[in-house]
Motif scaffolding. Structure first.
Motif, mmCIF file in Angstrom:
data_model
loop_
_atom_site.group_PDB
_atom_site.id
_atom_site.type_symbol
_atom_site.label_atom_id
_atom_site.label_comp_id
_atom_site.label_asym_id
_atom_site.label_seq_id
_atom_site.Cartn_x
_atom_site.Cartn_y
_atom_site.Cartn_z
ATOM 1 N N TRP A 197 15.111 28.046 -52.697
ATOM 2 C CA TRP A 197 15.183 26.658 -52.207
ATOM 3 C C TRP A 197 14.850 26.683 -50.721
ATOM 4 N N LEU A 198 13.737 26.046 -50.365
ATOM 5 C CA LEU A 198 13.231 26.088 -49.001
ATOM 6 C C LEU A 198 13.489 24.769 -48.287
ATOM 7 N N VAL A 199 13.440 24.809 -46.969
ATOM 8 C CA VAL A 199 13.577 23.600 -46.160
ATOM 9 C C VAL A 199 12.316 23.416 -45.322
ATOM 10 N N TYR A 233 18.975 21.626 -54.486
ATOM 11 C CA TYR A 233 19.596 22.937 -54.319
ATOM 12 C C TYR A 233 20.176 23.440 -55.642
ATOM 13 N N ARG A 289 12.157 22.777 -52.807
ATOM 14 C CA ARG A 289 12.189 22.529 -51.370
ATOM 15 C C ARG A 289 12.914 21.229 -51.061
ATOM 16 N N SER A 327 22.750 26.605 -48.141
ATOM 17 C CA SER A 327 21.900 27.553 -47.424
ATOM 18 C C SER A 327 20.501 27.534 -48.017
ATOM 19 N N TRP A 328 19.518 27.854 -47.187
ATOM 20 C CA TRP A 328 18.131 27.824 -47.634
ATOM 21 C C TRP A 328 17.529 29.220 -47.554
ATOM 22 N N ASP A 329 16.413 29.379 -48.239
ATOM 23 C CA ASP A 329 15.722 30.666 -48.303
ATOM 24 C C ASP A 329 14.511 30.645 -47.366
#
Length: 297
Positions: free
Chosen positions: A38-40, A28, A7, A68-70
């Protein structure tokens, strides 16, 4: 903890600068090199410190950088009920207590490794007559926390001697970072925390809370923190320049150099897609400098 879940958790106090970009790039690439998610998460817990529009600006800069995030973005400002529930669980264990001390009243206390005051335990056995509770603290007892950081090596912290009973609910009614980070990492199923080493001294506190709450403990990897010529961590307060969204590749290549990945000189002039192709193919966490901080230039 089979599937890697990392994250990135910026505080929206200003635009994304190089120091935060290093954390984003490192986290990342570590996640993607392991086939993970990979989260934000926006750590928007402290309204007085936040800058209007900063959260959206950070996300826009990440997108401009090709990062980009998941999944959906988590906002800590919407998570008060979860933090309250965790505090209630700790209260049921008699592990927290109200504290009436002001900062001025503990100003003569020693400083911990992160520069914070070590709480002397004034209210641990009850409030003095006439005192009104302000904050809520967790009891640390004689706990010593040890863990192995993937970059910084073995870390050991004596909580009583180096921190003292620390705050979980602040006097202004806001939940403290330590509690929120632990609750949210568990909620998001985070297996690996990659962040700057400026947060390294917070990790033993978070591991302690994870143990008390019966939560799994992630693996930790603390990247060197980027500092300016005066040795100050890059931040809004030190007037760190924002990442150029129109031409982010030079900053991305600089981040790779900072993280010990030795990118070729021509990479800073490459198209964004070519930069990421190279970065994903060559990422090696073993090459990250084993330092707590490094100059940003």
């Amino acid at each position: 903890m089979n599937q890697y879940r990392g994250r990135f958790a910026p505080s929206p106090t200003g635009p994304l600068h190089f120091g935060s970009l290093v954390a984003a790039v490192g986290g990342y690439l570590e996640a993607k090199s392991r086939g993970g998610a990979w989260l934000v998460r926006m750590e928007d817990l402290d309204p007085p410190r936040e800058q209007p529009g900063a959260a959206d600006a950070i996300l826009r800069t990440l997108e401009a950088c090709g990062i980009s995030w998941d999944g959906e973005i988590m906002y800590q400002s919407k998570r008060s009920a979860a933090y309250r529930a965790a505090l209630t669980r700790l209260d049921a264990q008699d592990m927290v207590y109200p504290c009436a001390c002001t900062r001025r009243e503990i100003a003569d206390s020693a400083l911990g490794p992160d520069g914070a005051l070590i709480y002397p335990g004034t209210c641990r056995d009850g409030l003095a007559p006439g005192k009104t509770p302000r904050a809520t603290r967790v009891r640390v007892g004689d706990t010593v926390i040890e863990f192995e950081d993937a970059v910084q090596g073995k870390i050991r912290q004596d909580l009583a001697a180096e921190v003292g009973d620390f705050v979980l609910l602040r006097a202004d009614g806001l939940y403290a970072y330590q509690l929120a980070a632990v609750v949210d990492d568990a909620e998001q199923g985070i297996t690996d925390v990659v962040r700057g080493a400026d947060l390294l001294d917070s990790t033993p506190r978070q591991i302690y809370l994870q143990r008390l709450l019966g939560l799994r403990i992630p693996r930790y990897l603390h990247l060197p923190a980027a500092v300016n010529a005066a040795g100050e961590k890059l931040s809004k307060q030190t007037r760190a320049a924002p990442v150029d969204e129109r031409d982010p590749v030079p900053a991305l290549a600089q981040a790779m150099e900072f993280l010990g990945q030795a990118p070729p000189a021509q990479l800073c002039r490459a198209p964004l897609t070519e930069f990421w192709r190279w970065a994903l193919a060559h990422w090696d966490a073993q090459r990250i400098p084993r330092r707590r901080n490094l100059p940003a230039t």
